[in-house]
Design a protein around this motif. Structure first.
Motif, mmCIF file in Angstrom:
data_model
loop_
_atom_site.group_PDB
_atom_site.id
_atom_site.type_symbol
_atom_site.label_atom_id
_atom_site.label_comp_id
_atom_site.label_asym_id
_atom_site.label_seq_id
_atom_site.Cartn_x
_atom_site.Cartn_y
_atom_site.Cartn_z
ATOM 1 N N LEU A 183 0.827 -1.206 0.000
ATOM 2 C CA LEU A 183 0.000 0.000 0.000
ATOM 3 C C LEU A 183 0.867 1.264 0.000
ATOM 4 C CD1 LEU A 183 -2.905 -0.912 2.455
ATOM 5 C CD2 LEU A 183 -2.956 -0.814 -0.049
ATOM 6 N N VAL A 184 1.959 1.252 0.755
ATOM 7 C CA VAL A 184 2.861 2.407 0.784
ATOM 8 C C VAL A 184 3.440 2.653 -0.601
ATOM 9 C CG1 VAL A 184 5.056 3.258 1.679
ATOM 10 C CG2 VAL A 184 3.419 2.204 3.232
ATOM 11 N N VAL A 185 3.866 1.589 -1.256
ATOM 12 C CA VAL A 185 4.425 1.721 -2.608
ATOM 13 C C VAL A 185 3.367 2.256 -3.571
ATOM 14 C CG1 VAL A 185 5.390 0.458 -4.566
ATOM 15 C CG2 VAL A 185 6.167 -0.053 -2.233
ATOM 16 N N LEU A 186 2.144 1.727 -3.460
ATOM 17 C CA LEU A 186 1.050 2.178 -4.334
ATOM 18 C C LEU A 186 0.786 3.667 -4.136
ATOM 19 C CD1 LEU A 186 -1.270 1.572 -6.309
ATOM 20 C CD2 LEU A 186 -2.678 0.956 -4.303
ATOM 21 N N VAL A 187 0.721 4.108 -2.881
ATOM 22 C CA VAL A 187 0.490 5.522 -2.574
ATOM 23 C C VAL A 187 1.625 6.380 -3.127
ATOM 24 C CG1 VAL A 187 0.420 7.209 -0.700
ATOM 25 C CG2 VAL A 187 -0.966 5.143 -0.561
ATOM 26 N N ALA A 188 2.863 5.932 -2.940
ATOM 27 C CA ALA A 188 4.016 6.699 -3.410
ATOM 28 C C ALA A 188 3.992 6.857 -4.923
ATOM 29 C CB ALA A 188 5.309 6.031 -2.956
ATOM 30 N N VAL A 189 3.679 5.783 -5.623
ATOM 31 C CA VAL A 189 3.649 5.831 -7.098
ATOM 32 C C VAL A 189 2.586 6.817 -7.581
ATOM 33 C CG1 VAL A 189 3.098 4.513 -9.170
ATOM 34 C CG2 VAL A 189 4.593 3.520 -7.417
ATOM 35 N N ILE A 190 1.410 6.758 -6.972
ATOM 36 C CA ILE A 190 0.323 7.652 -7.399
ATOM 37 C C ILE A 190 0.661 9.108 -7.096
ATOM 38 C CG2 ILE A 190 -2.088 8.284 -6.992
ATOM 39 C CD1 ILE A 190 -2.654 5.316 -6.481
ATOM 40 N N MET A 191 1.204 9.372 -5.918
ATOM 41 C CA MET A 191 1.523 10.755 -5.545
ATOM 42 C C MET A 191 2.624 11.339 -6.420
ATOM 43 S SD MET A 191 1.269 10.899 -1.378
ATOM 44 C CE MET A 191 1.652 12.652 -1.403
ATOM 45 N N VAL A 192 3.562 10.504 -6.825
ATOM 46 C CA VAL A 192 4.636 10.982 -7.700
ATOM 47 C C VAL A 192 4.140 11.158 -9.127
ATOM 48 C CG1 VAL A 192 6.877 10.385 -8.704
ATOM 49 C CG2 VAL A 192 6.467 10.014 -6.265
ATOM 50 N N ALA A 193 3.281 10.241 -9.590
ATOM 51 C CA ALA A 193 2.836 10.270 -10.984
ATOM 52 C C ALA A 193 1.742 11.308 -11.233
ATOM 53 C CB ALA A 193 2.343 8.882 -11.396
ATOM 54 N N ALA A 194 0.865 11.533 -10.262
ATOM 55 C CA ALA A 194 -0.300 12.401 -10.479
ATOM 56 C C ALA A 194 0.067 13.802 -10.963
ATOM 57 C CB ALA A 194 -1.144 12.461 -9.207
ATOM 58 N N PRO A 195 1.008 14.508 -10.323
ATOM 59 C CA PRO A 195 1.336 15.863 -10.805
ATOM 60 C C PRO A 195 1.920 15.874 -12.206
ATOM 61 C CG PRO A 195 2.194 15.485 -8.586
ATOM 62 C CD PRO A 195 1.763 14.165 -9.118
ATOM 63 N N ARG A 196 2.570 14.782 -12.604
ATOM 64 C CA ARG A 196 3.140 14.733 -13.942
ATOM 65 C C ARG A 196 2.068 14.546 -15.010
ATOM 66 N NH1 ARG A 196 8.538 10.937 -12.874
ATOM 67 N NH2 ARG A 196 9.431 12.267 -11.202
ATOM 68 N N ILE A 197 0.980 13.910 -14.614
ATOM 69 C CA ILE A 197 -0.147 13.769 -15.546
ATOM 70 C C ILE A 197 -0.877 15.091 -15.680
ATOM 71 C CG2 ILE A 197 -2.329 12.594 -15.950
ATOM 72 C CD1 ILE A 197 -1.170 10.192 -14.412
ATOM 73 N N HIS A 198 -1.197 15.718 -14.545
ATOM 74 C CA HIS A 198 -1.836 17.036 -14.548
ATOM 75 C C HIS A 198 -1.574 17.678 -13.188
ATOM 76 C CE1 HIS A 198 -4.781 20.250 -14.819
ATOM 77 N NE2 HIS A 198 -4.887 19.987 -16.117
#
Length: 561
Positions: A183-198
């Protein structure tokens, strides 16, 4: 009347909302955005402090509204923060959750007193390396505090975040490890990727939602937030007997100092990156103190200005206090409408949010700048960071300031000095018996002894001219050293003339006795040329006296001028 005006300056007025007719749409959008961003952080900070997710949410609501209305910044967003969690955690561990309300009220009262006494500008004295070292230390502590939750274990008994994390990891069960880490890895990936998408995607909230859905659908064996109140609790005044006050006085003072420092730094940064006007440092302290008191009455935590949420507010179009109020209203709606889904959020997901938040607190570019600036600044930075992580936040700031002050004093000592000059113009007979000394930079307690030794060691002269027109800084020790120089030289029969005392130094040198130590009041000059002529007359008489003595005639009587 002056006191009345000062009191009015600390209170809200309609001028706080002068731009509202033009900015209300932007404030509305910004408030909604910040509220969404603040939700997972409020929950995570509440859990991490030991006060509970409900306490973090209550703090964001109550303190957010009170600080927005009474604070000194037009754009600041307040609530629970990572730095406060770092200090509050050991207090709750030592005194129990029952001390939360009392320490919040006591800390808030101290911050209010600081505002009334107009101590708000003191924060501007904090050196930049101290601030950055303090920030790095807090970020490391926040990250380390989340390690046990990230691995699905309880934190160790140590009050030190690093030691506690390792103690918790020592009890790790491999079988229970994979789910929270995933879950920690999943959260980290989303938080890092989200700003790059928009850039407008609220990465932390999206990460919490996805992680919570995944944990629910897959029935993962992870700890959850648990039940939350479906409404704000009724305000209750904490019991503040003398025993409680005595036990919590030191922790409250520490929390108050941290709240003041973090809030004012956040407000200063907000004012520098927005066009919403300056901030009132003293009023900001009043507002933050009231926010902590009100938060404590409702079961919340001490509050501070939150620089990350404030930056989001500015980037989202917030221009008045309305945006911060709306952010709190959004969180209040969560309390009344969405506590069921929120209670199912995994603690590991919140740990992941705080881990990424901690890493974002530290800018690589800033680290390179402070480390590459000067060796002294790099030392101050690392000392502050190490002490923050190893010992205590307030001690770290105090020691960081002390180390920075030491290097600053050393720099001032190097920049100050005494220089012997040649007499301007054509050389005349006897000029070799005149010494002209120019005092430069700062003559203070750190540099005074060196000046005393240099001037007092002069030999084979009959007159000394001390030039003070280039002296920028003079304290009582420096003025006393000038007095000692005059007395020492006069005892040796050397006439001392002083040239160019600045008007701002005149009162000090008079009180300390510099002028009184001169042989005659005519030995004080504004220009160098008359001082040189006067010195030459003394030298001429001294040379004539020596010549007469060598010829066997009785020496002439020495003039007192």
């Amino acid at each position: 009347m002056t006191a009345l005006r000062a009191a009015r300056a600390l209170l809200p007025s309609w001028r706080d909302y002068a731009g509202l007719p033009r900015s209300w749409k932007g404030d509305l959008v910004a408030g909604l955005t910040v509220g969404i961003v603040a939700l997972p952080l409020a929950l995570a900070f509440g859990v991490s402090s030991g006060a509970g997710a409900a306490s973090g949410l209550i703090t964001a609501v109550i303190a957010g509204i009170v600080a927005a209305v009474f604070g000194g910044s037009n754009i600041q967003v307040s609530g629970p923060t990572g730095a406060m969690v770092v200090v509050l955690g050991p207090v709750i561990a030592a005194h129990g959750i029952g001390a939360l309300a009392a320490v919040s009220v006591l800390a808030g009262a101290i911050v209010i007193v600081a505002g009334v006494l107009k101590l708000g500008r003191v924060v501007t004295l904090l050196p930049w390396p101290v601030i950055e070292g303090f920030t790095l230390g807090i970020a490391l502590i926040i990250f380390l505090q989340q390690v046990p939750a990230a691995f699905g274990v309880h934190a160790g008994p140590s009050s030190n975040a690093a030691v506690s994390a390792f103690q918790g990891l020592a009890t790790t069960s491999p079988a229970a490890l994979w789910a929270p880490v995933a879950l920690v890895v999943l959260v980290a990936v989303i938080m890092v990727a989200a700003p790059r998408i928009h850039p407008q995607i609220p990465g932390s909230l999206l990460a919490i939602i996805v992680a919570s859905v995944a944990a629910q659908v897959l029935d993962l064996p992870v700890a959850r937030i648990g039940a939350l109140p479906g409404a704000l609790p009724s305000p209750v005044a904490p019991a503040l007997d003398w025993g409680t006050v005595a036990a919590l006085a030191a922790p409250a003072a520490t929390i108050a100092a941290l709240a003041a420092i973090e809030s004012l730094l956040s407000a200063r940064v907000a004012a520098s990156i927005s066009d919403t006007g300056p901030y009132d440092a003293d009023r900001e302290l009043l507002g933050q103190g009231l926010a902590s008191i009100c938060s404590g009455f409702f079961g919340g935590m001490p509050a501070t200005g939150a620089i990350a949420r404030t930056a989001v507010n500015i980037r989202s179009g917030g221009r008045t206090r309305l945006s911060a109020v709306i952010h709190a209203v959004v969180l209040l709606a969560v309390v009344y409408l969405a506590t069921g889904p929120v209670s199912r959020i995994p603690l590991a997901a919140l740990a992941g949010v705080l881990m990424i938040t901690a890493t974002r607190m530290v800018s690589v570019a800033t680290l390179r700048s402070v480390i590459g600036s000067t060796r002294a600044d790099a030392v101050v930075f690392f000392v502050t960071a190490v002490i923050t992580v190893s010992f205590d936040l307030i001690q770290a700031v105090a020691i960081g300031i002390a180390v920075a002050s030491f290097f600053a004093l050393r720099t001032m000592v190097k920049s100050s000095g005494v220089h012997r000059e040649e007499i301007p113009g054509p050389v005349q007979d006897g000029d070799e018996h005149i010494a002209v000394f120019r005092l430069d930079g700062a003559l203070f307690f750190g540099a005074a002894e060196r000046v005393l030794e240099r001037v007092s060691a002069i030999r084979n002269v009959d007159a000394v001219i001390i030039r003070m027109s280039q002296l920028q800084v003079l304290d009582a020790t420096g003025a006393r050293v000038i007095t000692d120089i005059v007395n020492a030289l006069e005892r040796r029969g050397i006439t001392v003339l002083i040239k160019g005392i600045q008007a701002r130094h005149l009162a000090l040198v008079t009180r300390v006795g510099v002028l009184e130590s001169l042989r005659h009041h005519k030995h004080l000059f504004e220009d160098l040329a008359p001082a040189v002529e006067h010195a030459r007359s003394h030298v001429a008489r001294a040379m004539a006296a020596r010549a007469a003595e060598q010829a066997g005639a009785p020496p002439g009587r020495r003039s007192d001028q």
